[in-house]
Design a protein around this motif. Sequence first.
Motif, short mmCIF file in Angstrom:
data_model
loop_
_atom_site.label_atom_id
_atom_site.label_comp_id
_atom_site.label_asym_id
_atom_site.label_seq_id
_atom_site.Cartn_x
_atom_site.Cartn_y
_atom_site.Cartn_z
N PRO A 152 8.25 6.65 6.51
CA PRO A 152 7.87 7.97 5.99
C PRO A 152 7.31 7.91 4.58
N GLU A 153 7.60 6.84 3.83
CA GLU A 153 7.08 6.71 2.47
C GLU A 153 5.58 6.39 2.45
N LEU A 154 5.05 5.90 3.57
CA LEU A 154 3.62 5.60 3.66
C LEU A 154 2.85 6.91 3.87
N GLU A 155 1.94 7.22 2.95
CA GLU A 155 1.16 8.45 3.07
C GLU A 155 -0.06 8.24 3.96
N ILE A 156 -0.45 9.31 4.64
CA ILE A 156 -1.60 9.26 5.56
C ILE A 156 -2.65 10.25 5.06
N GLU A 157 -3.84 9.72 4.83
CA GLU A 157 -4.96 10.54 4.36
C GLU A 157 -6.04 10.54 5.43
N ALA B 27 0.83 -1.21 0.00
CA ALA B 27 0.00 0.00 0.00
C ALA B 27 0.86 1.25 0.00
N LYS B 28 0.47 2.22 -0.80
CA LYS B 28 1.16 3.51 -0.84
C LYS B 28 0.58 4.47 0.21
N ARG B 29 -0.70 4.28 0.56
CA ARG B 29 -1.37 5.24 1.44
C ARG B 29 -2.44 4.52 2.25
N VAL B 30 -2.68 5.01 3.47
CA VAL B 30 -3.81 4.55 4.27
C VAL B 30 -4.71 5.75 4.54
N VAL B 31 -6.02 5.53 4.34
CA VAL B 31 -7.02 6.52 4.71
C VAL B 31 -7.51 6.11 6.08
N LEU B 32 -7.16 6.88 7.09
CA LEU B 32 -7.40 6.44 8.46
C LEU B 32 -8.89 6.43 8.81
N ALA B 33 -9.23 5.56 9.77
CA ALA B 33 -10.58 5.53 10.31
C ALA B 33 -10.92 6.91 10.87
N ARG B 34 -12.17 7.33 10.70
CA ARG B 34 -12.57 8.66 11.15
C ARG B 34 -12.59 8.78 12.67
N GLU B 35 -12.49 7.64 13.37
CA GLU B 35 -12.50 7.67 14.83
C GLU B 35 -11.13 7.99 15.42
#
Length: 408
Positions: free
Chosen positions: A159-164, A136-144
């Motif tokens: 640091p290469e893992l993006e956080i959305e 995975a390039k990015r994780v869209v975090l849980a809204r909680e």
Amino acid sequence: MVTKPEVLSPAGDPESFDTALKFGADAVYLAGKSFGMRTASKNFSEEELKSACDKAHALKKRVYLTCNTLPRNADIPDMPGFLSMAAGCGVDAFIIADLGVFRLAERYAPGVERHISTQGGVINYEAARAWYDMGAKRVVLARETTLEEIAELRAKTPPELEIECFVHGAMCVSFSGRCLISSFMTGRDANRGDCAQPCRWKYHLFEENREGQFFQVDEESDGTYLYNSRDLCMIEHIPELVKAGVSSLKIEGRAKSYYYTAVTTNAYRHAVDEYFAHIGESEYRVSDWIVGELDKISHRAYSTGFYFGSEPGQETENGGYIRHYNAAAVCVESSNEDNVAVVTQRNKFCVGDTLDVLPPDGFSFETKCLRLMNEDGEDVPSAPHPMQRLYMTADRFIPEGSVIRKRT
């Protein structure tokens, strides 16, 4: 070095897509005709998807395609062809909730990034790191997830893992969008894009021994909204999101209008740019005009969600929206000569009305409608017909692409 986060906007149709690019999105997320979580939206055909990718890439912007349903066995045979088609159109990433789809995307679209949907329920650094290790390039975090938890997750992942993270829009009462209420009550599967939004309905209480007799739960006089979450709005907290390490600021709303996309994209574009122009200033706060723009769209009462450790709260007073403005028209052509603009009508407005204009540069202003003519050159007193093309004379120049609205 502090990295400027991406402004990620929603698009449920080509008009909203074009609007997002026009008003400053760095990237746009959308769905094809299958496997997206918003079946109520028009979404994008193969031809429209290819056109969208071409437009975005010409502007050095990106397109993310939602493949975030939880598919049943019967859906799987169609998935390889869909993924290959989308890769051929040029999408930059898939947004995926299901592990099987994640593996299929690696096999059938190996050149496309894979982002883990908020429905993946990523809420800790071990889960985020596991997805990264699988590609995975990015994780869209849980809204909680709280800001404190995001900062720790950022510190303990590559640091290469993006956080959305979602920063604006409707909040789902379930955990990260995984809800069964709609399936139980209507047979419409929320996890396959067909949610009937029963969390927004009004409920009453029945007592088991008094058949046919219901009791109103008197939170408010018109009924009780048990699951009706307030909307998320983080426009005043860009510094905290940046400091926590968020890579992408995501606006909810693929089922909403081009007007919503214009206003929210514009507001978050200016909020991010303004903060980075003043970064390091301890007394910085976002400009009032930016905050005020988000009161010009329909919305429920705003909250900051779970970011500060509290709950977003429920909107118990009613199940509807706060609405102070309506979209009136879109300017499709303009001329400095005599301040004449060619507009397409979206809601009725009249000669003499004061209108609020949001141009593509994002700084709104008021103007007065002095004259309206139809395409036959005849003067008309108002614009009553949806999508009618009109020549409007105003007391100020209206740039092409502007969204024109009227206070209710």
